[in-house]
Design an enzyme around this catalytic site. Sequence first.
Site, PDB file in Angstrom:
ATOM      1  CG  HIS A  32      66.354  68.350  13.221  1.00 20.17           C
ATOM      2  ND1 HIS A  32      66.836  67.760  14.355  1.00 20.17           N
ATOM      3  CD2 HIS A  32      65.098  67.864  13.067  1.00 20.17           C
ATOM      4  CE1 HIS A  32      65.898  66.977  14.879  1.00 20.17           C
ATOM      5  NE2 HIS A  32      64.832  67.016  14.112  1.00 20.17           N
ATOM      6  NE  ARG A  54      65.662  66.758  -1.048  1.00 17.60           N
ATOM      7  CZ  ARG A  54      66.020  66.585   0.220  1.00 17.60           C
ATOM      8  NH1 ARG A  54      66.814  65.577   0.574  1.00 17.60           N
ATOM      9  NH2 ARG A  54      65.587  67.405   1.158  1.00 17.60           N
ATOM     10  N   GLY A 100      71.114  66.227   5.029  1.00 21.11           N
ATOM     11  CA  GLY A 100      70.511  67.510   4.663  1.00 21.11           C
ATOM     12  C   GLY A 100      70.676  67.801   3.191  1.00 21.11           C
ATOM     13  CE1 TYR A 134      56.284  66.845  12.495  1.00 21.92           C
ATOM     14  CE2 TYR A 134      56.276  64.810  11.214  1.00 21.92           C
ATOM     15  CZ  TYR A 134      56.680  65.529  12.317  1.00 21.92           C
ATOM     16  OH  TYR A 134      57.501  64.944  13.255  1.00 21.92           O
ATOM     17  NE  ARG A 181      61.474  68.401  10.847  1.00 20.96           N
ATOM     18  CZ  ARG A 181      60.186  68.391  10.574  1.00 20.96           C
ATOM     19  NH1 ARG A 181      59.765  68.747   9.373  1.00 20.96           N
ATOM     20  NH2 ARG A 181      59.295  68.030  11.478  1.00 20.96           N
TER      21      ARG A 181
HETATM   22  C1  LIG Z   1      59.410  65.170   9.253  1.00 22.26           C
HETATM   23  C2  LIG Z   1      60.764  65.036   9.839  1.00 22.26           C
HETATM   24  C3  LIG Z   1      60.892  64.490  11.114  1.00 22.26           C
HETATM   25  C4  LIG Z   1      62.146  64.352  11.685  1.00 22.26           C
HETATM   26  N1  LIG Z   1      62.256  63.747  12.898  1.00 22.26           N
HETATM   27  C5  LIG Z   1      63.486  63.543  13.422  1.00 22.26           C
HETATM   28  C6  LIG Z   1      63.646  62.833  14.624  1.00 22.26           C
HETATM   29  O1  LIG Z   1      62.696  62.318  15.215  1.00 22.26           O
HETATM   30  N2  LIG Z   1      64.908  62.690  15.112  1.00 22.26           N
HETATM   31  C7  LIG Z   1      66.007  63.205  14.478  1.00 22.26           C
HETATM   32  O2  LIG Z   1      67.128  63.056  14.958  1.00 22.26           O
HETATM   33  N3  LIG Z   1      65.883  63.875  13.317  1.00 22.26           N
HETATM   34  C8  LIG Z   1      64.664  64.032  12.768  1.00 22.26           C
HETATM   35  N4  LIG Z   1      64.550  64.675  11.562  1.00 22.26           N
HETATM   36  C9  LIG Z   1      65.772  65.135  10.855  1.00 22.26           C
HETATM   37  C10 LIG Z   1      66.330  64.046   9.943  1.00 22.26           C
HETATM   38  O3  LIG Z   1      66.916  63.010  10.703  1.00 22.26           O
HETATM   39  C11 LIG Z   1      67.415  64.576   9.010  1.00 22.26           C
HETATM   40  O4  LIG Z   1      68.365  65.292   9.760  1.00 22.26           O
HETATM   41  C12 LIG Z   1      66.890  65.457   7.888  1.00 22.26           C
HETATM   42  O5  LIG Z   1      65.619  65.038   7.450  1.00 22.26           O
HETATM   43  C13 LIG Z   1      67.884  65.388   6.725  1.00 22.26           C
HETATM   44  O6  LIG Z   1      67.537  66.261   5.729  1.00 22.26           O
HETATM   45  P1  LIG Z   1      66.750  65.816   4.383  1.00 22.26           P
HETATM   46  O7  LIG Z   1      65.320  65.611   4.778  1.00 22.26           O
HETATM   47  O8  LIG Z   1      66.956  67.004   3.513  1.00 22.26           O
HETATM   48  O9  LIG Z   1      67.398  64.555   3.827  1.00 22.26           O
HETATM   49  C14 LIG Z   1      63.292  64.800  10.972  1.00 22.26           C
HETATM   50  C15 LIG Z   1      63.160  65.327   9.694  1.00 22.26           C
HETATM   51  C16 LIG Z   1      61.917  65.434   9.115  1.00 22.26           C
HETATM   52  C17 LIG Z   1      61.814  65.974   7.710  1.00 22.26           C
END
Ligand SMILES: Cc1cc2nc3c(=O)[nH]c(=O)nc-3n(C[C@H](O)[C@H](O)[C@H](O)COP(=O)(O)O)c2cc1C
Length: 341
Positions: A237, A272, A269, A8, A240
């Site tokens: 995102h 790290r 995005g 997830y 995702r």
């Molecule tokens: C498990 C997970 C859940 C997420 N849920 C949301 C969310 O509820 N709302 C949203 O705007 N973005 C969501 N995102 C996207 C993050 O806000 C963000 O864009 C992304 O994690 C950035 O990339 P990174 O994980 O490589 O830093 C989610 C990302 C992950 C990994």
Amino acid sequence: MGPHNRAYFLAGSGDEQTASANEAAFQQAQVMPRMLRDLRGGSTEVSVLGQKLAAPLLIAPFAYQRLLHNEGETATARGAEAQSIKMVLSAQSSEPLDSVRASGPSSDWFQLHWMGSRETTQALAQMALAAGFNRLILTIDAPVQGVRDQEIEAQFQLPPDVSAVNLAQFAPPAFTPRENAQSIIFDHIAETLPTWADVAWLIKTLQVPLLLKGILHPEDAAQAQRIGAAGVIVSNHGGRVLDRAPATLSALPAIVDRVGPDYPVLMDGGIRRGVDILIALALGAKAVLVGRPIACGLAVAGDLGVSHVLRLLRDELEIAMLLSGCATVQDIRRDMVHLKL
Ligand SMILES: Cc1cc2nc3c(=O)[nH]c(=O)nc-3n(C[C@H](O)[C@H](O)[C@H](O)COP(=O)(O)O)c2cc1C
């Protein structure tokens, strides 16, 4: 993190091309350092949407944090507070707004999803404002979930004690299948999705700045600017949603060129390392958001883990600034970074 949570929180959609590309883009960037500059009195402070941030870094909104730790978003907010960093709270928070606000009072940014209609989306925004949030983000890149093969393979499901507790009061839009309907997605979901006119309406009804999250095309950034969004977040995102969408770092420069240097463009995005923040700023971001590294910190050690990850990122950014000859974030210029994309 066990296999369910890894599927997830850490996986991307589809073949994970976009999730990998986000990180690869930073690895392919090179920073050209300058020597012997006067670095006295430097700092990482930055001003975004009228707020002073200790560093150009926020915690990205991510859902269901109680899957990782029994205090979930409340622990994340506390860990953020300890490092003077703001967390953006997801609408899909698994902890109530009030307890998150109480444990991290300076985290006053809230992320909305479109709730199927203008009125319901506005009601969610009003709930956030009433809880003390004063900067809003509308996520527009995830009208449906991406193709999450890894979640399917791991048979990922939310356990009964984890849910989007703040959304429980909002009924999902009623579903009346049309006669001869061919596609659930186009015949039902598409009807509940917003257009630019809906978002323009929402912005006009709000008294606080609203950012649009999930922009990759320069023309969409220009449209956001035209309808009065306070800024945009260049994001896919975390890879995702649409697999094969471009890496955010490679999409960033054209967007900044299109909307001009003064319009707030944030990005997320693939960040790290602290030096990745410097690279994103050089290419025009005013600040960055970080998701998965925070999820890992929360899973390992709750608030302390979140705090530790943020400390590492802050320290690494300062080190990168010193080693490249930048006393302030204004000194981080585009010609310092070469993208080998
Ligand atoms: C498990 C997970 C859940 C997420 N849920 C949301 C969310 O509820 N709302 C949203 O705007 N973005 C969501 N995102 C996207 C993050 O806000 C963000 O864009 C992304 O994690 C950035 O990339 P990174 O994980 O490589 O830093 C989610 C990302 C992950 C990994």
